[in-house]
Design an enzyme around this catalytic site. Structure first.
Site, short mmCIF file in Angstrom:
data_model
loop_
_atom_site.label_atom_id
_atom_site.label_comp_id
_atom_site.label_asym_id
_atom_site.label_seq_id
_atom_site.Cartn_x
_atom_site.Cartn_y
_atom_site.Cartn_z
N HIS A 256 0.84 -1.20 0.00
CA HIS A 256 0.00 0.00 0.00
C HIS A 256 0.87 1.25 0.00
O HIS A 256 1.87 1.33 0.70
CB HIS A 256 -0.94 0.02 1.20
CG HIS A 256 -0.29 -0.24 2.52
ND1 HIS A 256 0.16 -1.51 2.90
CD2 HIS A 256 0.02 0.59 3.56
CE1 HIS A 256 0.68 -1.44 4.10
NE2 HIS A 256 0.64 -0.19 4.52
N LEU A 257 0.45 2.21 -0.80
CA LEU A 257 1.14 3.49 -0.92
C LEU A 257 0.50 4.49 0.03
O LEU A 257 -0.71 4.73 -0.03
CB LEU A 257 1.04 4.00 -2.36
CG LEU A 257 1.55 5.42 -2.63
CD1 LEU A 257 3.05 5.51 -2.41
CD2 LEU A 257 1.18 5.86 -4.05
#
Length: 345
Positions: A256-257
Site C-alpha cells: 500500500h502506498l
C-alpha cells in the site's frame, strides 16, 4: 490424514515433519542450521492442524518473526497457510508449509481429488477480473482525470483473518473506499497519522515490497498518479506539504502506498514508532521505489532499517530533538501556525 512439513525455501536442511496437533519449538540450532545470534534457540512454537490445513505460529524469541510481511510479535500466535512464508527472524530464513496426503492410506480416487481441486482453482484464477467485480458507490475517474462520486467496482471480500490482513478487508468495504478504478482502490487510513492520510492499494495481490518485480513498474506509477490526484483535490493542498511512499518493513500485509500530509496533526500518532516510520529513511519515497524496480528489477531494504524506528524524536522540519510525543506535538504547532499564515509546511 494429510501430512505436514515445514520446508526451508533456501534448502538449508531437509523438510521438518510437523505431526498433527503436536507442538514443536524451533530456532537457532542444528535442526534449522541457523547460527544467527539474533535468532533465539526457542524462536517459534509451531503446531500443525493437518485436518484444517494450517499451522499455528507463536513467537517466543525477542526479535521479530514474520508471516509474509506481518510481524507476529512476542507471545502472539498467528496461522501460517500454504502459499504464505514464515521468516524465522528479522525477515530472514524463509520457510513454507507443505501438506501432502499419506499415499498408503488413500484410494486412487482420493489421490486424484487434490488434482481436481487444483484444476478447478486454476480455472477460477484464469477468469477475467471483471467476473470477480461487484458494484459499489465510491469515487471514479472521469475522462478529464477528475475524481468524482459515482459507481465503482470492488472485488469480492476475502474472509477476515489475522489483524495483519486488515487492509484486504478494508479495501473491499464500500464505506472505506474514496476512489476506485480497474487497477487500484483508495481508502482512508483507519488510524491516520496526519490531517490527510490515504492508502492506495492495487487490486492484484502483492504481499510486500520484496514481492515487487520490474513488471510492476507501471502499476506503481499508476498508484503514484492516483495519489497525486488525491493531493491535487485536497482543499488544503496549497498549504500543506505531502509525501507519497512505502514503509520499508510494513506491519500490514498487501502492498500500500501512503499519501500523507506532513502536518502530523492527529491523535492516532501516539509513539516513537509511529513518528519514525514516516520521518526517517524507514519511509521510502514512491519515486525511489519505482527507480529501484526500473534499475534492479527488485526493491532493496537496507540492513538495519528496523532500527530506525528506535531513533530519537526529531522534528521533520527543523530537526530539533524532542523528549516525548506530547512535547513534539506542541513543537509542531508552531510550524502548523506558520502554515496557516500562508507558509508551506
Amino acid at each position: 490424514m494429510p501430512l505436514c512439513r515445514l520446508v526451508s525455501e533456501e534448502g538449508r536442511h531437509k523438510p521438518i515433519p510437523l505431526p498433527h496437533q503436536q507442538t514443536l519449538t524451533l530456532g537457532r540450532g542444528p535442526e534449522t542450521k541457523i547460527k544467527d545470534q539474533k535468532c533465539s534457540r526457542n524462536q517459534v512454537e509451531l503446531k500443525a492442524d493437518c485436518n484444517r490445513g494450517f499451522i499455528s505460529v507463536k513467537q517466543l524469541g525477542s526479535n521479530p518473526t514474520n508471516v509474509d510481511s506481518a510481524v507476529v510479535g512476542k507471545g502472539n500466535q498467528v496461522p501460517l497457510k500454504p502459499g504464505q512464508k514464515l521468516y524465522m527472524v528479522n525477515q530472514l530464513y524463509p520457510y513454507f508449509v507443505e501438506f501432502t496426503e499419506d499415499i498408503s492410506l488413500i484410494s486412487s480416487e482420493e489421490r486424484n481429488k487434490p488434482m481436481k481441486r487444483q484444476h478447478q482453482k486454476d480455472s477460477q484464477e484464469q477468469e477475467s477480473p471483471a467476473s470477480k467485480l461487484s458494484t459499489s458507490c465510491c469515487t471514479q475517474q472521469t475522462s478529464n482525470g477528475a475524481l468524482v462520486l459515482g459507481k465503482a467496482t470492488a472485488h469480492k471480500a476475502e474472509p477476515a483473518g489475522h489483524w495483519s490482513q486488515g487492509l484486504k478487508v478494508s479495501m473491499q468495504d464500500p464505506k472505506m473506499q474514496v476512489y476506485s478504478d480497474e487497477k487500484v482502490v483508495v481508502i482512508k487510513d483507519k488510524y491516520p497519522k496526519a490531517q490527510y492520510h490515504w492508502l492506495v492499494l492495487p487490486w492484484v495481490s502483492i504481499s510486500s515490497l520484496k514481492a515487487l518485480r520490474s513488471e510492476h513498474c507501471e502499476l506503481l506509477k499508476h498508484m503514484q498518479k492516483v495519489g497525486d490526484r488525491m493531493i491535487q483535490q485536497c482543499p488544503d493542498a496549497q498549504k500543506l506539504h505531502f509525501r507519497l511512499g512505502y514503509h520499508a518493513i510494513p506491519s500490514m500485509s498487501h502492498i500500500h502506498l501512503h499519501v500523507i500530509s506532513q502536518d502530523f496533526d492527529s491523535p492516532a500518532l501516539k509513539n516513537k514508532k509511529h513518528w519514525n516510520s514516516f520521518t526517517t529513511d524507514y519511509f521510502i519515497d514512491s519515486q525511489d521505489v519505482i527507480a529501484m524496480l526500473e534499475q534492479d528489477g527488485r526493491v532493496s531494504v537496507k540492513e538495519g532499517t528496523a532500527e530506525l524506528l528506535k531513533q530519537p524524536l526529531r522534528c521533520h522540519i527543523c530537526c530539533k530533538e524532542q523528549a516525548t510525543i506530547p512535547k513534539l506535538k506542541e513543537h509542531l504547532k508552531s510550524h502548523l501556525s506558520s502554515c496557516l499564515k500562508g507558509e508551506t509546511v
